[in-house]
Design a protein around this motif. Sequence first.
Motif, PDB file in Angstrom:
ATOM      1  N   MET A 226      -4.096   9.870  -4.777  1.00 27.36           N
ATOM      2  CA  MET A 226      -2.733   9.356  -4.685  1.00 27.36           C
ATOM      3  C   MET A 226      -2.748   7.860  -4.408  1.00 27.36           C
ATOM      4  SD  MET A 226      -0.834  12.327  -2.511  1.00 27.36           S
ATOM      5  CE  MET A 226       0.768  11.645  -2.846  1.00 27.36           C
ATOM      6  N   LYS A 227      -1.854   7.164  -5.084  1.00 30.95           N
ATOM      7  CA  LYS A 227      -1.698   5.737  -4.840  1.00 30.95           C
ATOM      8  C   LYS A 227      -0.420   5.531  -4.055  1.00 30.95           C
ATOM      9  CE  LYS A 227      -0.943   1.340  -7.048  1.00 30.95           C
ATOM     10  NZ  LYS A 227       0.345   1.138  -6.422  1.00 30.95           N
ATOM     11  N   LEU A 228      -0.474   4.644  -3.083  1.00 32.58           N
ATOM     12  CA  LEU A 228       0.665   4.420  -2.220  1.00 32.58           C
ATOM     13  C   LEU A 228       1.437   3.205  -2.655  1.00 32.58           C
ATOM     14  CD1 LEU A 228      -1.112   5.100   1.165  1.00 32.58           C
ATOM     15  CD2 LEU A 228       0.084   6.706  -0.318  1.00 32.58           C
ATOM     16  N   THR A 229       2.756   3.259  -2.511  1.00 30.59           N
ATOM     17  CA  THR A 229       3.575   2.128  -2.903  1.00 30.59           C
ATOM     18  C   THR A 229       4.759   1.979  -1.986  1.00 30.59           C
ATOM     19  OG1 THR A 229       4.618   1.041  -4.786  1.00 30.59           O
ATOM     20  CG2 THR A 229       5.106   3.348  -4.509  1.00 30.59           C
ATOM     21  N   ARG A 230       5.594   1.023  -2.246  1.00 32.66           N
ATOM     22  CA  ARG A 230       6.703   0.662  -1.364  1.00 32.66           C
ATOM     23  C   ARG A 230       7.778   1.744  -1.337  1.00 32.66           C
ATOM     24  NH1 ARG A 230       9.035  -5.096  -2.615  1.00 32.66           N
ATOM     25  NH2 ARG A 230       6.826  -5.475  -2.312  1.00 32.66           N
ATOM     26  N   PHE A 231       8.288   2.027  -0.146  1.00 34.34           N
ATOM     27  CA  PHE A 231       9.332   3.037   0.011  1.00 34.34           C
ATOM     28  C   PHE A 231      10.556   2.437   0.678  1.00 34.34           C
ATOM     29  CE2 PHE A 231      11.134   6.740   2.326  1.00 34.34           C
ATOM     30  CZ  PHE A 231      11.488   7.460   1.211  1.00 34.34           C
ATOM     31  N   VAL A 232      10.356   1.593   1.715  1.00 38.54           N
ATOM     32  CA  VAL A 232      11.468   0.931   2.396  1.00 38.54           C
ATOM     33  C   VAL A 232      11.238  -0.567   2.356  1.00 38.54           C
ATOM     34  CG1 VAL A 232      12.714   0.674   4.556  1.00 38.54           C
ATOM     35  CG2 VAL A 232      11.786   2.887   3.935  1.00 38.54           C
ATOM     36  N   LEU A 233      12.220  -1.312   1.860  1.00 28.29           N
ATOM     37  CA  LEU A 233      12.057  -2.735   1.650  1.00 28.29           C
ATOM     38  C   LEU A 233      13.225  -3.512   2.218  1.00 28.29           C
ATOM     39  CD1 LEU A 233      11.065  -2.374  -2.115  1.00 28.29           C
ATOM     40  CD2 LEU A 233       9.509  -2.688  -0.224  1.00 28.29           C
ATOM     41  N   SER A 234      13.105  -4.836   2.193  1.00 27.17           N
ATOM     42  CA  SER A 234      14.196  -5.699   2.642  1.00 27.17           C
ATOM     43  C   SER A 234      15.268  -5.806   1.596  1.00 27.17           C
ATOM     44  CB  SER A 234      13.636  -7.089   2.941  1.00 27.17           C
ATOM     45  OG  SER A 234      14.693  -7.987   3.174  1.00 27.17           O
TER      46      SER A 234
ATOM     47  N   THR B 117       1.042   9.967  -7.633  1.00 19.38           N
ATOM     48  CA  THR B 117       0.551   9.255  -8.809  1.00 19.38           C
ATOM     49  C   THR B 117      -0.338  10.149  -9.653  1.00 19.38           C
ATOM     50  OG1 THR B 117       0.626   7.163  -7.596  1.00 19.38           O
ATOM     51  CG2 THR B 117      -0.667   7.206  -9.625  1.00 19.38           C
ATOM     52  N   ILE B 118      -0.113  10.071 -10.952  1.00 20.81           N
ATOM     53  CA  ILE B 118      -0.901  10.820 -11.932  1.00 20.81           C
ATOM     54  C   ILE B 118      -1.704   9.812 -12.740  1.00 20.81           C
ATOM     55  CG2 ILE B 118      -0.793  12.382 -13.916  1.00 20.81           C
ATOM     56  CD1 ILE B 118       1.939  13.339 -12.802  1.00 20.81           C
ATOM     57  N   PHE B 119      -3.011   9.861 -12.637  1.00 22.14           N
ATOM     58  CA  PHE B 119      -3.881   8.924 -13.334  1.00 22.14           C
ATOM     59  C   PHE B 119      -4.410   9.582 -14.615  1.00 22.14           C
ATOM     60  CE2 PHE B 119      -4.165   7.853  -8.825  1.00 22.14           C
ATOM     61  CZ  PHE B 119      -3.904   6.487  -8.853  1.00 22.14           C
ATOM     62  N   LYS B 120      -4.170   8.935 -15.744  1.00 21.37           N
ATOM     63  CA  LYS B 120      -4.687   9.441 -17.012  1.00 21.37           C
ATOM     64  C   LYS B 120      -5.391   8.315 -17.761  1.00 21.37           C
ATOM     65  CE  LYS B 120      -3.481  13.511 -16.108  1.00 21.37           C
ATOM     66  NZ  LYS B 120      -2.501  14.387 -16.706  1.00 21.37           N
ATOM     67  N   GLY B 121      -5.977   8.623 -18.904  1.00 24.11           N
ATOM     68  CA  GLY B 121      -6.839   7.677 -19.591  1.00 24.11           C
ATOM     69  C   GLY B 121      -6.165   6.402 -20.041  1.00 24.11           C
ATOM     70  N   LYS B 122      -4.913   6.478 -20.554  1.00 22.50           N
ATOM     71  CA  LYS B 122      -4.255   5.300 -21.107  1.00 22.50           C
ATOM     72  C   LYS B 122      -3.232   4.670 -20.171  1.00 22.50           C
ATOM     73  CE  LYS B 122      -4.855   6.616 -25.947  1.00 22.50           C
ATOM     74  NZ  LYS B 122      -4.164   6.858 -27.241  1.00 22.50           N
ATOM     75  N   ALA B 123      -2.790   5.423 -19.170  1.00 24.38           N
ATOM     76  CA  ALA B 123      -1.778   4.893 -18.247  1.00 24.38           C
ATOM     77  C   ALA B 123      -1.717   5.761 -17.004  1.00 24.38           C
ATOM     78  CB  ALA B 123      -0.399   4.830 -18.910  1.00 24.38           C
ATOM     79  N   ALA B 124      -1.112   5.207 -15.966  1.00 25.81           N
ATOM     80  CA  ALA B 124      -0.876   5.941 -14.721  1.00 25.81           C
ATOM     81  C   ALA B 124       0.630   6.041 -14.507  1.00 25.81           C
ATOM     82  CB  ALA B 124      -1.524   5.238 -13.542  1.00 25.81           C
ATOM     83  N   LEU B 125       1.056   7.168 -13.966  1.00 34.76           N
ATOM     84  CA  LEU B 125       2.474   7.394 -13.671  1.00 34.76           C
ATOM     85  C   LEU B 125       2.631   7.618 -12.173  1.00 34.76           C
ATOM     86  CD1 LEU B 125       5.442   8.035 -14.257  1.00 34.76           C
ATOM     87  CD2 LEU B 125       4.751  10.368 -14.886  1.00 34.76           C
ATOM     88  N   SER B 126       3.368   6.717 -11.509  1.00 34.02           N
ATOM     89  CA  SER B 126       3.630   6.838 -10.079  1.00 34.02           C
ATOM     90  C   SER B 126       5.093   7.196  -9.866  1.00 34.02           C
ATOM     91  CB  SER B 126       3.309   5.521  -9.353  1.00 34.02           C
ATOM     92  OG  SER B 126       1.936   5.225  -9.438  1.00 34.02           O
ATOM     93  N   ILE B 127       5.334   8.072  -8.906  1.00 34.14           N
ATOM     94  CA  ILE B 127       6.681   8.562  -8.643  1.00 34.14           C
ATOM     95  C   ILE B 127       6.997   8.363  -7.173  1.00 34.14           C
ATOM     96  CG2 ILE B 127       8.197  10.589  -8.755  1.00 34.14           C
ATOM     97  CD1 ILE B 127       6.057  11.711 -10.781  1.00 34.14           C
ATOM     98  N   SER B 128       8.131   7.729  -6.887  1.00 34.19           N
ATOM     99  CA  SER B 128       8.512   7.500  -5.498  1.00 34.19           C
ATOM    100  C   SER B 128      10.015   7.599  -5.336  1.00 34.19           C
ATOM    101  CB  SER B 128       8.036   6.116  -5.025  1.00 34.19           C
ATOM    102  OG  SER B 128       8.565   5.101  -5.848  1.00 34.19           O
ATOM    103  N   PRO B 129      10.486   8.114  -4.192  1.00 28.41           N
ATOM    104  CA  PRO B 129      11.927   8.225  -3.943  1.00 28.41           C
ATOM    105  C   PRO B 129      12.508   6.933  -3.397  1.00 28.41           C
ATOM    106  CG  PRO B 129      10.711   9.237  -2.158  1.00 28.41           C
ATOM    107  CD  PRO B 129       9.687   8.735  -3.122  1.00 28.41           C
TER     108      PRO B 129
END
Length: 222
Positions: A2-10, A48-60
């Motif tokens: 899993m890749k982590l990304t921003r959830f709460v921002l300014s 995050t779903i990592f595949k050969g040509k691209a990665a798909l990350s999903i966040s609320p």
Amino acid sequence: MMKLTRFVLSRSGSKSTPMKSRTRWFSTYSPNPNGYGSSSSVLYADYTIFKGKAALSISPILPTFAKTLSGALKVDKKGSILLKFSPAIGERKYDYEKKQCFALSATELGSLISLAPAKSCEFFHDPSMKTSNAGQVRKSLSVSPLSEDGYFFTLTVVNSLLKTNERFTVPVTKAEFTVMQTSFSFMLPYIMGWHQLSSQSSGSNLAKRTDVSLSPNLEWDR
């Protein structure tokens, strides 16, 4: 993995609309009693779903609330589920600077949650719809069956201003899609702001949280 990304921002860069009753912005985020998620924390939670040509990350993305002069709180900006497509630049390497995003609304989530096996759906977004700039940037998200084992998620971005045409395709297995559907169902009341209706202390929590609000990097940032 899993890749982590921003959830709460300014939200400092957001624009305000001329509502006389509006006084201050609030978010639905509150401190964790176990010590995590304090007022100065930023939460990261991607699937995050990592595949050969691209990665798909999903966040609320949670909604934002506006407090009126009467003391009432109302949803000012609805939340969404943000899909981020990043192209592969090598084995297990992805260029996150060139990602493209697509924000799913509550109704669009409903289409994916109820999507029957071997069926497909497609969504179109135009940020300048009903204006003179309509059609300058167009995004389409297609979800089509991958035999009986999952779906292809394909994002196409056509930018007539930059004269670019980008396309990302990520194969999603049946198990991965099940995780997505279950997560979408869980988050649906949250992105609508309805979870606050059942919280006895939601009003007081929001009133205290004047320092943290949401302004996510949504799909039209680039």
